[in-house]
Design an enzyme around this catalytic site. Structure first.
Site, PDB file in Angstrom:
ATOM      1  N   HIS A 150     -59.107 -51.937   0.600  1.00 17.42           N
ATOM      2  CA  HIS A 150     -58.390 -51.170   1.621  1.00 17.42           C
ATOM      3  C   HIS A 150     -57.972 -49.791   1.091  1.00 17.42           C
ATOM      4  O   HIS A 150     -56.963 -49.231   1.520  1.00 17.42           O
ATOM      5  CB  HIS A 150     -57.148 -51.920   2.126  1.00 17.42           C
ATOM      6  CG  HIS A 150     -57.438 -53.278   2.660  1.00 17.42           C
ATOM      7  ND1 HIS A 150     -57.828 -53.501   3.947  1.00 17.42           N
ATOM      8  CD2 HIS A 150     -57.405 -54.499   2.055  1.00 17.42           C
ATOM      9  CE1 HIS A 150     -58.023 -54.798   4.141  1.00 17.42           C
ATOM     10  NE2 HIS A 150     -57.774 -55.421   3.001  1.00 17.42           N
ATOM     11  N   SER A 267     -68.048 -22.980  -3.418  1.00 14.54           N
ATOM     12  CA  SER A 267     -67.564 -22.477  -2.136  1.00 14.54           C
ATOM     13  C   SER A 267     -67.788 -20.971  -2.060  1.00 14.54           C
ATOM     14  O   SER A 267     -67.603 -20.260  -3.047  1.00 14.54           O
ATOM     15  CB  SER A 267     -66.067 -22.785  -1.979  1.00 14.54           C
ATOM     16  OG  SER A 267     -65.514 -22.060  -0.902  1.00 14.54           O
ATOM     17  N   LYS A 273     -63.828 -24.178  -6.479  1.00 18.16           N
ATOM     18  CA  LYS A 273     -64.336 -25.419  -5.891  1.00 18.16           C
ATOM     19  C   LYS A 273     -65.580 -25.942  -6.596  1.00 18.16           C
ATOM     20  O   LYS A 273     -66.468 -25.198  -6.982  1.00 18.16           O
ATOM     21  CB  LYS A 273     -64.659 -25.208  -4.401  1.00 18.16           C
ATOM     22  CG  LYS A 273     -63.460 -24.937  -3.511  1.00 18.16           C
ATOM     23  CD  LYS A 273     -62.569 -26.147  -3.402  1.00 18.16           C
ATOM     24  CE  LYS A 273     -63.228 -27.309  -2.684  1.00 18.16           C
ATOM     25  NZ  LYS A 273     -63.586 -27.006  -1.292  1.00 18.16           N
ATOM     26  N   GLU A 280     -72.359 -36.051  -0.401  1.00 16.33           N
ATOM     27  CA  GLU A 280     -72.126 -35.930   1.039  1.00 16.33           C
ATOM     28  C   GLU A 280     -73.438 -36.005   1.813  1.00 16.33           C
ATOM     29  O   GLU A 280     -73.508 -36.600   2.898  1.00 16.33           O
ATOM     30  CB  GLU A 280     -71.403 -34.616   1.336  1.00 16.33           C
ATOM     31  CG  GLU A 280     -69.973 -34.583   0.800  1.00 16.33           C
ATOM     32  CD  GLU A 280     -69.316 -33.221   0.953  1.00 16.33           C
ATOM     33  OE1 GLU A 280     -69.917 -32.343   1.622  1.00 16.33           O
ATOM     34  OE2 GLU A 280     -68.222 -33.026   0.413  1.00 16.33           O
TER      35      GLU A 280
END
Length: 450
Positions: A150, A267, A273, A280
């Site tokens: 969870h 980025s 970043k 992804e």
């Protein structure tokens, strides 16, 4: 420019020309030209069968085979010229050969799938082989970190145990793929569009794929592809799940792992970043493939039996799934082989509350039913939270107030290595169990590579 119907294989029934828009809408040559090799090899096998059936002479057979070799050479060199009237790879090759005998029967997606299955098999095995050797060896087998349920810290486990959980899922994908291969190991040539063929020949004798049997019922051929699309969707779902975990673990909040620059991006606005775009995209490709599978299943759902033009959609879906899975396997392999783990951060994330189950087990060993032991351990957690201390900082008096069965030896529970080692059953996170699982997968991999 409209195409004259008389030039088409099916043109004798029609008068006039096909509307140019319809011509383009009807064509599949843009994507099924990738099947040129399978189409030509199938055609060679078929013309040999026609010679055996005495429908073409030996001389005609040799001329046709020579012409097919020339066409194959043009495709291989990239010089084959596609004409506006070429609907698909079969009619394109027939037009180029200029043979009146119609022997370009539909080979189906299975022909190209045989080659693809082997590539996938190697890709899957490498994906399993690499992390097992690089991450589940003794170098990292002692690394502990929090296991989650969870998305909450649950119990301490080995990092190698986490890797094995995904390796096992992928090994089952390999098993499923090999099962599919058994089912598609048939030859659809001769099934035709509905009734089969009246010609008597031995296609298995001429066809050089590893074919187990002839599949003469065209009614069912296309469902092979549906099974392949489902397999690809499930495989990428497993890889997506792993990618999601790694995305979380690579964030500053976790900092368990660091992705290589080779599989990260930056980025355009924020110089600091490091984005896990590789992970992804792995995650997004799973959705892409599931969409392909669902879309094709919806196409099949509304079709009557035998061949319908709707089934032209199968090639594009298959090629897209093939390319996508192949690319994802390569990227995932790269990510895992270059991944760096931050052991100190992983182990610092372990906390005594994750040993609450061990506290319950302590009472079980004293004869308390697990239901009651679970409740008493929960009360200990509540007491620690109320006193704003960690679970292992409760005093002996605190614990005795919860249950008189707690004794001095309870202090031995607060050891993460001991906690992990108690799970020595098959599939557990104890060192011996992990080593056994690694050896099992190595043997399994070796057998498949033979």
């Amino acid at each position: 420019m409209a195409t004259t119907e008389g030039t088409k294989l099916w043109g004798g029934r029609f008068v006039g020309n096909t509307d140019p828009v319809m011509e383009s809408f009807n064509a599949s040559i843009a994507y099924d030209q990738r099947m040129w090799d399978a189409d030509i090899r199938g055609s060679k096998a078929y013309v040999k069968a026609l010679e055996k059936a005495q429908l073409v002479s030996m001389e005609e057979n040799q001329k046709i085979l020579h012409g097919l070799d020339q066409i194959a050479d043009e495709w291989a060199k990239g010089t084959f010229e596609i004409k506006p009237g070429d609907e698909d790879i079969h009619t394109a090759n027939e037009r180029r050969l200029k043979v009146s005998n119609y022997f370009f029967l539909f080979i189906d997606s299975a022909a190209n799938l045989f080659k693809g299955l082997f590539v996938f098999r190697l890709g899957m095995l490498y994906l399993l082989f690499n992390p097992i050797l690089c991450s589940v060896t003794l170098r990292e087998i002692n690394v502990l970190f929090p296991g989650y349920t969870h998305l909450q810290r649950a119990q301490p486990i080995r990092w190698s145990h986490w890797i094995l959980s995904h390796a096992v899922a992928l090994s089952r994908d390999v098993d499923r793929l090999l099962e599919i291969k058994k089912r598609v190991n048939v030859l659809p040539l001769g099934s035709g569009a509905i009734a089969g063929t009246y010609l008597a020949y031995d296609l298995l004798f001429f066809f050089k794929y590893e074919i187990g049997r002839i599949f003469s019922l065209c009614f069912f051929c296309v469902f092979f592809l549906a099974e392949f699309l489902f397999w690809a969707s499930l495989c990428l779902t497993h890889l997506s799940k792993m990618a999601e975990d790694l995305m979380l673990y690579s964030t500053k909040e976790f900092s368990f792992v660091t992705l290589s620059d080779a599989y990260s991006t930056g980025s355009s606005l924020m110089p600091q970043k490091r984005n896990a775009d590789s992970l992804e995209l792995i995650r997004s490709k799973a959705g892409r493939l599931f969409g392909r599978c669902a879309g094709f299943m919806m196409t099949l759902k509304g079709l009557p039996s035998t061949y319908n033009k709707d089934l032209q959609e199968d090639k594009e879906a298959m090629f897209d799934c093939y390319d996508t899975v192949h690319a994802v396997l390569q990227v995932t392999t790269g990510v895992l082989s270059t991944l760096k783990i931050n052991q100190s951060v992983m182990e610092a994330a372990l906390s005594p509350d994750m040993l609450a189950t061990d506290l319950a087990y302590y009472l079980v060993r004293k004869g308390v039913p697990f239901r009651d032991a679970h409740s008493l351990s929960g009360k200990a957690v509540f007491t620690a939270e109320s006193k704003n201390v960690s679970l292992n900082q409760l005093t002996k008096e605190d614990l005795i107030a919860i249950s008189p069965l707690f004794e001095d030896d309870v202090s031995s529970l607060w050891d993460y290595q001991s906690s992990v080692e108690q799970y020595s059953a098959p599939g557990g996170t104890a060192k011996s169990s992990v080593e056994t699982q690694v050896e099992h997968l190595r043997k399994w991999t070796k057998i498949l590579m033979q």
